[in-house]
Design a protein around this motif. Structure first.
Motif, PDB file in Angstrom:
ATOM      1  N   ILE A   1      -0.163  -7.167  -5.978  1.00  0.00           N
ATOM      2  CA  ILE A   1      -1.015  -6.301  -6.107  1.00  0.00           C
ATOM      3  C   ILE A   1      -0.397  -4.734  -5.094  1.00  0.00           C
ATOM      4  O   ILE A   1      -0.266  -4.775  -3.668  1.00  0.00           O
ATOM      5  CB  ILE A   1      -1.811  -6.362  -4.831  1.00  0.00           C
ATOM      6  N   LEU A   2      -0.728  -3.491  -5.914  1.00  0.00           N
ATOM      7  CA  LEU A   2      -0.327  -2.426  -5.982  1.00  0.00           C
ATOM      8  C   LEU A   2      -2.094  -1.788  -5.593  1.00  0.00           C
ATOM      9  O   LEU A   2      -1.900  -1.034  -6.424  1.00  0.00           O
ATOM     10  CB  LEU A   2       0.554  -1.849  -6.134  1.00  0.00           C
ATOM     11  N   CYS A   3      -1.597  -1.255  -3.795  1.00  0.00           N
ATOM     12  CA  CYS A   3      -2.565   0.014  -3.485  1.00  0.00           C
ATOM     13  C   CYS A   3      -2.390   1.242  -3.345  1.00  0.00           C
ATOM     14  O   CYS A   3      -1.221   1.724  -2.909  1.00  0.00           O
ATOM     15  CB  CYS A   3      -3.607  -0.561  -2.923  1.00  0.00           C
ATOM     16  N   SER A   4      -2.333   2.158  -4.404  1.00  0.00           N
ATOM     17  CA  SER A   4      -2.472   3.679  -4.259  1.00  0.00           C
ATOM     18  C   SER A   4      -0.425   3.778  -3.802  1.00  0.00           C
ATOM     19  O   SER A   4      -0.317   4.611  -3.480  1.00  0.00           O
ATOM     20  CB  SER A   4      -2.630   4.012  -2.974  1.00  0.00           C
TER      21      SER A   4
ATOM     22  N   PHE B   1       1.033  -1.035  -0.153  1.00  0.00           N
ATOM     23  CA  PHE B   1      -0.146  -0.038  -0.154  1.00  0.00           C
ATOM     24  C   PHE B   1       0.995   1.290   0.337  1.00  0.00           C
ATOM     25  O   PHE B   1       1.937   1.460   0.934  1.00  0.00           O
ATOM     26  CB  PHE B   1      -0.724  -0.006   1.385  1.00  0.00           C
ATOM     27  N   SER B   2       0.448   2.439  -1.211  1.00  0.00           N
ATOM     28  CA  SER B   2       1.597   3.793  -0.854  1.00  0.00           C
ATOM     29  C   SER B   2       2.707   3.930  -1.305  1.00  0.00           C
ATOM     30  O   SER B   2       2.853   2.518  -1.827  1.00  0.00           O
ATOM     31  CB  SER B   2       0.461   4.436  -0.122  1.00  0.00           C
TER      32      SER B   2
ATOM     33  N   LEU C   1     -10.525   9.141  -6.106  1.00  0.00           N
ATOM     34  CA  LEU C   1     -10.988  10.579  -5.195  1.00  0.00           C
ATOM     35  C   LEU C   1      -9.492  10.291  -4.446  1.00  0.00           C
ATOM     36  O   LEU C   1      -8.971  11.611  -3.433  1.00  0.00           O
ATOM     37  CB  LEU C   1     -12.175  10.480  -4.704  1.00  0.00           C
ATOM     38  N   ASP C   2      -8.032   9.454  -4.687  1.00  0.00           N
ATOM     39  CA  ASP C   2      -6.965   9.683  -4.362  1.00  0.00           C
ATOM     40  C   ASP C   2      -6.165  11.507  -3.772  1.00  0.00           C
ATOM     41  O   ASP C   2      -6.259  11.570  -5.230  1.00  0.00           O
ATOM     42  CB  ASP C   2      -5.755   8.782  -4.140  1.00  0.00           C
ATOM     43  N   GLY C   3      -5.721  12.169  -2.589  1.00  0.00           N
ATOM     44  CA  GLY C   3      -5.100  13.049  -2.769  1.00  0.00           C
ATOM     45  C   GLY C   3      -4.367  13.552  -2.363  1.00  0.00           C
ATOM     46  O   GLY C   3      -3.350  14.448  -2.558  1.00  0.00           O
TER      47      GLY C   3
ATOM     48  N   VAL D   1     -14.160   4.057  -5.549  1.00  0.00           N
ATOM     49  CA  VAL D   1     -14.358   6.216  -5.508  1.00  0.00           C
ATOM     50  C   VAL D   1     -13.845   6.193  -4.046  1.00  0.00           C
ATOM     51  O   VAL D   1     -14.996   5.983  -3.002  1.00  0.00           O
ATOM     52  CB  VAL D   1     -15.975   6.257  -5.895  1.00  0.00           C
ATOM     53  N   GLY D   2     -13.321   6.320  -3.754  1.00  0.00           N
ATOM     54  CA  GLY D   2     -12.251   6.693  -2.632  1.00  0.00           C
ATOM     55  C   GLY D   2     -10.825   7.725  -2.435  1.00  0.00           C
ATOM     56  O   GLY D   2     -10.783   7.696  -3.640  1.00  0.00           O
ATOM     57  N   THR D   3     -10.622   7.656  -1.398  1.00  0.00           N
ATOM     58  CA  THR D   3      -9.391   8.672  -1.513  1.00  0.00           C
ATOM     59  C   THR D   3      -8.558   7.733  -0.564  1.00  0.00           C
ATOM     60  O   THR D   3      -8.156   6.152  -1.454  1.00  0.00           O
ATOM     61  CB  THR D   3      -9.424   9.158  -0.182  1.00  0.00           C
TER      62      THR D   3
END
Length: 237
Positions: free
Chosen positions: A159-162, A127-128, A190-192, A215-217
Motif C-alpha cells: 500500500i503506497l500513499c503519496s 507513506f511519501s 490536491l497533494d502539493g 480529495v486531500g493533500t
C-alpha cells in the motif's frame, strides 16, 4: 461394560494474522506514522499486526529543504508537550539536479536486517518517502537483488500513499522490470508536495495496480470510506 469414550471436538487451526511493515515519511518517525494510521490499524486490529519502525538516518538542518521548513517540522513534532523528536528519513538529497541521494544504501541494509529479525511480513505500507522505499524494496525482493541478503520472499501486497519514484540514476534500475507485487496506490488529488502525476509515475511501474483517490493533500486519509477500502484490499490476502 466399558463406558463410551467422550467425543473429542476437532481442533481448529488458529486464525493466521497478517503482518505488515510500515514505513513513515520524510522527517517523521514510527510513532508519528502510528498516529497517522490509527483509524486503519483500529479497523484491522483483529486480523493484522502492524510493525512500525524508524528510518536509520537522522536528518541534519541542511538535509531539510529550507530552515523555515525545518522549524515547522520541529514544531509539528512537538506533541503533547514532549520535546521535539529527532527528524528521520530513509534518504536525503545530496544533489537536486541531477538527483543524487545519500543514505538509501544504509536504509536498505537496515531493512534487510528488519526482514530477518522481525519478519516475515505479508505486506508493506509506506507513506511519501516511505512509500518510495516500499516500492524499491518490493522490486529488490522480487528480483533477488544482491542488496538483499535475507531469504525473505516477495511481499503479498503493498500500500503506497503519496509515493513517488526515485530519479537517481544509480537506483532507476529497480523500475527496469514491472513490479508484480499487488499494489494499492492512495493518491491525493490536491497533494502539493507529491503531485498526483508523480504518484502515477510510480503506479505505472506495477502490474495491475489498484487506485484509491481522495480529495486531500499530503497525508494518509482516515475517512471511513478510505479505511474500509484499504481494509477490503488487505482482506484479499
Amino acid at each position: 461394560m466399558l463406558a463410551a469414550e467422550p467425543k473429542l471436538k476437532p481442533r481448529l487451526k488458529p486464525k493466521l494474522r497478517l503482518k505488515v511493515l510500515c514505513l513513515h515519511g520524510y522527517t517523521q518517525d514510527a510513532s508519528i506514522f502510528k498516529t497517522m494510521l490509527r483509524n486503519h490499524t483500529t479497523e484491522l486490529q483483529p486480523n493484522v499486526d502492524f510493525v512500525f519502525i524508524d528510518a536509520p538516518n537522522i536528518l541534519r538542518p541542511y538535509d531539510i529543504d529550507g530552515i523555515d521548513n525545518m522549524a515547522r517540522t520541529a514544531a509539528a513534532a512537538k506533541l503533547d508537550g514532549l520535546e521535539p523528536r529527532e527528524l528521520k528519513g530513509w534518504y536525503s538529497l545530496k544533489n537536486d539536479n541531477p538527483e543524487i541521494v545519500q543514505g538509501l544504501n544504509e536504509s536498505i541494509a537496515f531493512l534487510d536486517t528488519v526482514l530477518d529479525e522481525q519478519g516475515p511480513f505479508d505486506g508493506i505500507f509506506g507513506f511519501s518517502q516511505g512509500g518510495l522505499v516500499s516500492a524499491v524494496l518490493c522490486s529488490l525482493l522480487e528480483f533477488r537483488s544482491p542488496l538483499i541478503r535475507s531469504s525473505h520472499g516477495p511481499f503479498k501486497f503493498a500500500i503506497l500513499c503519496s509515493a513517488y519514484k526515485l530519479k537517481d540514476s544509480q537506483w532507476t534500475q529497480v523500475y527496469g522490470r514491472p513490479i508484480r507485487t499487488p499494489s494499492l496506490h492512495v493518491l491525493g488529488v490536491l497533494d502539493g508536495m507529491v503531485s498526483i502525476n508523480k504518484s502515477m509515475e510510480l503506479r505505472d511501474c506495477f502490474v495491475n495496480p489498484e487506485e484509491l483517490y481522495h480529495v486531500g493533500t499530503h497525508f494518509v486519509p482516515k475517512t471511513r470510506e478510505v479505511v474500509l477500502a484499504v481494509s477490503k484490499f488487505i482482506g484479499q490476502f
